[in-house]
Every structure is written in structure tokens, then in C-alpha cells.
Write an enzyme that holds these catalytic residues in place. Sequence first.
Site, PDB file in Angstrom:
ATOM      1  N   LYS A  21     -14.190  13.828  -6.363  1.00  0.00           N
ATOM      2  CA  LYS A  21     -14.228  14.650  -7.571  1.00  0.00           C
ATOM      3  C   LYS A  21     -15.491  14.365  -8.388  1.00  0.00           C
ATOM      4  O   LYS A  21     -16.213  15.276  -8.793  1.00  0.00           O
ATOM      5  CB  LYS A  21     -12.988  14.407  -8.415  1.00  0.00           C
ATOM      6  N   GLU A  25     -16.909   4.058  -2.099  1.00  0.00           N
ATOM      7  CA  GLU A  25     -16.621   4.072  -0.664  1.00  0.00           C
ATOM      8  C   GLU A  25     -17.124   5.356  -0.016  1.00  0.00           C
ATOM      9  O   GLU A  25     -17.714   5.339   1.075  1.00  0.00           O
ATOM     10  CB  GLU A  25     -15.106   3.935  -0.436  1.00  0.00           C
ATOM     11  N   GLY A  60      -5.909  13.237  -7.579  1.00  0.00           N
ATOM     12  CA  GLY A  60      -6.196  13.106  -6.156  1.00  0.00           C
ATOM     13  C   GLY A  60      -4.971  13.149  -5.271  1.00  0.00           C
ATOM     14  O   GLY A  60      -4.959  13.793  -4.218  1.00  0.00           O
ATOM     15  N   ARG A  61      -3.897  12.478  -5.704  1.00  0.00           N
ATOM     16  CA  ARG A  61      -2.702  12.416  -4.853  1.00  0.00           C
ATOM     17  C   ARG A  61      -1.925  13.721  -4.846  1.00  0.00           C
ATOM     18  O   ARG A  61      -0.939  13.853  -4.121  1.00  0.00           O
ATOM     19  CB  ARG A  61      -1.817  11.262  -5.307  1.00  0.00           C
ATOM     20  N   GLU A 103       1.476   5.160  -7.166  1.00  0.00           N
ATOM     21  CA  GLU A 103       0.416   5.395  -8.133  1.00  0.00           C
ATOM     22  C   GLU A 103       0.940   6.211  -9.312  1.00  0.00           C
ATOM     23  O   GLU A 103       0.494   6.041 -10.448  1.00  0.00           O
ATOM     24  CB  GLU A 103      -0.771   6.107  -7.471  1.00  0.00           C
ATOM     25  N   HIS A 121      12.407  -1.251  16.578  1.00  0.00           N
ATOM     26  CA  HIS A 121      12.108  -2.485  17.306  1.00  0.00           C
ATOM     27  C   HIS A 121      11.207  -3.410  16.501  1.00  0.00           C
ATOM     28  O   HIS A 121      10.661  -4.372  17.053  1.00  0.00           O
ATOM     29  CB  HIS A 121      11.466  -2.143  18.651  1.00  0.00           C
ATOM     30  N   LYS A 144     -11.867  -2.298  -9.624  1.00  0.00           N
ATOM     31  CA  LYS A 144     -13.125  -1.632  -9.269  1.00  0.00           C
ATOM     32  C   LYS A 144     -14.261  -2.098 -10.168  1.00  0.00           C
ATOM     33  O   LYS A 144     -15.390  -2.303  -9.722  1.00  0.00           O
ATOM     34  CB  LYS A 144     -12.964  -0.116  -9.347  1.00  0.00           C
TER      35      LYS A 144
END
Length: 504
Positions: free
Chosen positions: A193, A199, A246-247, A332, A363, A472
Amino acid sequence: MAGEALVREFLDHAERLAGARIPDLLAADPARAGAMALRVGPVYANFARQRIDAATLATLGGLAGHVRLSLALRALVDGAEVNASEARPALHTALRSGIGRGEVARAAHAEALAARGRMAGLVDGLRASGVTDVINIGIGGSDLGPRLAVDALKDFSDGRFHLHFVSNVDGSEVQHVLRGLDPARTAAILVSKSFGTQETLLNGAAVRDWLGGGERLYAVSANVPAAEAFGVDPARVLPMWDWVGGRYSLWSSVGFAIALAIGMDGFEALLAGAAEMDAHAVEAPLETNLPILHALVAVWNRNALGLPTQAVLPYDQRLARLPDYLQQLVMESLGKSVRSDGRSPGVATVPVVWGGAGTGVQHSFFQALHQGTDVVPADFIGVVRPAHGLRDNHEALLANLLAQAEALGNGHAAEDPQKAYPGNRPSTLFLLDELAPRSLGALLAMYEHSVYAQSVLWGINAFDQWGVELGKRIAGELLPALRGEGEAGDAVTRALINEIRARS
């Protein structure tokens, strides 16, 4: 006083049902299995193995009415300022649905339609370009939603593009993705955005250099000048907006990778499924409203039963990334210990969400689910009609799905205590008619509305995420020290930096 009375009634039900067992609840009400089930389009949900009864549901409905949950859902889709700490609406529903009645919501929907038109043109252009591989570079919601949808809907791909995803700043991920690809037949989408995400920019620079420039770079961002300065032609930049977190963004241009994978018709079907759930969420009465019921059960499990975690168990390998996606959506959004008014919620809020795809996880951690000391409520998700012709495999998969939910609920007595199953472990079982764009859209929108409803019940803001900022900021302060440029951090961090530098 009405609110205090409802809380007391809530606690009375919790005490009354503390010793109630799921098999007894089922036996006491022969109609329970059908009465506690709902269908919304392609999504069926059965809540009969939750540790609640009709009286509990009535009280939970009273709580929902007290906080005006139905009005809160309507305010969300109409464009009210539901994100109080950032003074803006949360208009992810406007990306897929035109049911918002407010001027802000209608304007947002118009912008979303225009962006989809531009995205369709870029999809067509890439299909005619000779590109065979596309790398989506983003992190958080710019990665988890598109990655989940591309994986889940792989049976709807025409194979024109191979989609790859890079999110981690760890250089090994981008290096491994690039290995074996041809830069002359590869394009990349940078999704950020702000176009300032560390990253994404580091990974984007590595891919840009590998491509030999920005000729096949695309971006999804609100910061067109920064994308252009990075080397992306503004004609290849699709918009993002500050009114979509974002989510909650896979329905927007962030879904560019999804549209490349399944085509624009498939992407539109994904949005249509979500829009169908939007309409249900704001129009259905409380007692037959699937997202609200899901939210009320989640709050009951967290606050009345005191259960601190929630398992998500899709019995379809294509949905293996759903637990990762829901970790962000739930944790979040609801990972708050302060209400929107600055006060303490007074109760526990977010559960820890975890899980994996059956039958593989049977398992690994199912031993703990069945016989561990902690009770873990579960959402099981199955698909009725598979996309393959291996009938024996699919029947075995469904048999395991049904068996595990039954075993967790009913348990099994044995003379040897090590072979006894305590049972009474609550679960909700979802069935999708098939795993298709429409059903996936409806399922994800159901979880979105449930999360928002939980936030209203707890009085917290589901749309900010201040908790991710401190780490951050500190990381930015530590970078120079890692490079040998002065000191930073506390005593432990300084010792670790010295150890790293001594061995690098």
C-alpha cells in the site's frame, strides 16, 4: 443495568453448562442436529457439537442485541467510521458488494469497479505477452489472501500462468523461487500500500535486477510516485486504498494474482460468493445469521468456557493455507487488550488460532486434541464434491472428517485410562458443496463478518494493528549496528549482535 443483567445470565449459563456433556445435549434434544444447522448458499454449518443449548443461545442473542450487533454490521457496510483509532471506515465489503447505502460506500464500490476494469486489461495484456510465470511479492495480507486463493482454486486455472509467491525478507525464499525460472518469460507484482514495506522492496529489488529492469514489473499500491521511482510504469500500477486493511484486501487489486490464476470470470465469482455472505450478514435475523452465530459461539468458548485456542481443520489439501490466513485475520484483528474507548475489555479476547489440513494432521497433533489436558474447540471444514475422480480417496477423507468430529465430541470410555477419550470437545462442522470461487468467497466473508462481530461484542477495534509497529521500528534502529555502525539495543541485543558479527 440491562448489560450487567445479561452478563450475569451469561455467567450463570456458563456455570450451569460447566459439567454438561455433548453426548447428553444431543440425547436430550433429538432435533438438535438439524435445529443447530444453517445454510447460506454453498456453505452449510452445523453447531450441534458446541457446548451450548437453546437457553444459552437466547442469552447470547440478548448480548448481541444489547450491543446492537445487527446495526454495527449495517454501519460497517454503509461506510461508517468503524476504525476509530485511524478515523476511517473499513470498506472491504464495497470491493465486492454494492449493498452499502452510505455515500462513502457507494463511492468506494464505484472505485473498486473501475479498478477491476483496469485489472482486467492488465490480465489480458499479460495473457498475450508470452509470460508464463508471475511472482507475487508482498507480505501479510498482500501475500496470505492471494496465496490461499490461488492454492485453493488451482482446479479453476487454465494453466496459462504459474504463480509464485515471495513474502519473507529471508533471501533464501526469493532465491529458491527464481531458481529455474526464465527472466524473459517472467513478470512480477509488487504489492504494498505504502510502497515502503521493507520486505517487499528488498525482494522486489532482487527480482527487478534479476529481470534486468522494470519492463515486466507491476505494482498494487496507493503510492504511484514511489512505484514509478522504483521502475514500475504508472500504467502498470493498480490502486490500493487506506479504507481497506491488508488482511481484508484480497477482494481488491491485491487479488491481481488470483485473477491471473483463475481468470477474471473466476475472480468475479469469488467476489460474488463474498457478496452473497455480505447480504446474509446484514439482512438475516440474529437467530439465523451464520456469521453472528459463529461469533457468539467463539465468544462463548473464549469467555464462558475459558478456552484459549481455536483449531482450524480443513479436510481438503487445497485449503491447507486457510489456518495461516485465519491466523492473521483473527489474531491481528482481535489481538487487543484495550477497548476502543481506552478501557480494558474486562475479559479475555483473541484466541490463538492454529491448525492444518486433514488427514495429515491426524498423525501430528490430534493426539493432543483427543487426550491432552487442554480442550481446543475446532472448526472442521469439508468439501462434498471433489474436483477429482478418485472416489475411494474422497470417501475415506470424508469418513475421517466425520469420525474425528464425532470422536472429539463423544469420546470413548475404556478400562485402561490411557486408552480412554474424554470427549466433550466442541466443534463446528462446515461443508462446502464444492471448493469453487463462489464457495471460497462466501466462506472467507463469513469469517470476516464473524471477526467483526466478535470485536463489537468485546468493544475493540478490528481494523487497526498498532501492535506490529514497535518491533519494526526497533529493527530499523538495529540495522546500522548489525553493519558495525555504532551500538543499539539493550544489553542482550548488543551481546547477540556481537556474536553475529564475530561469526559472519
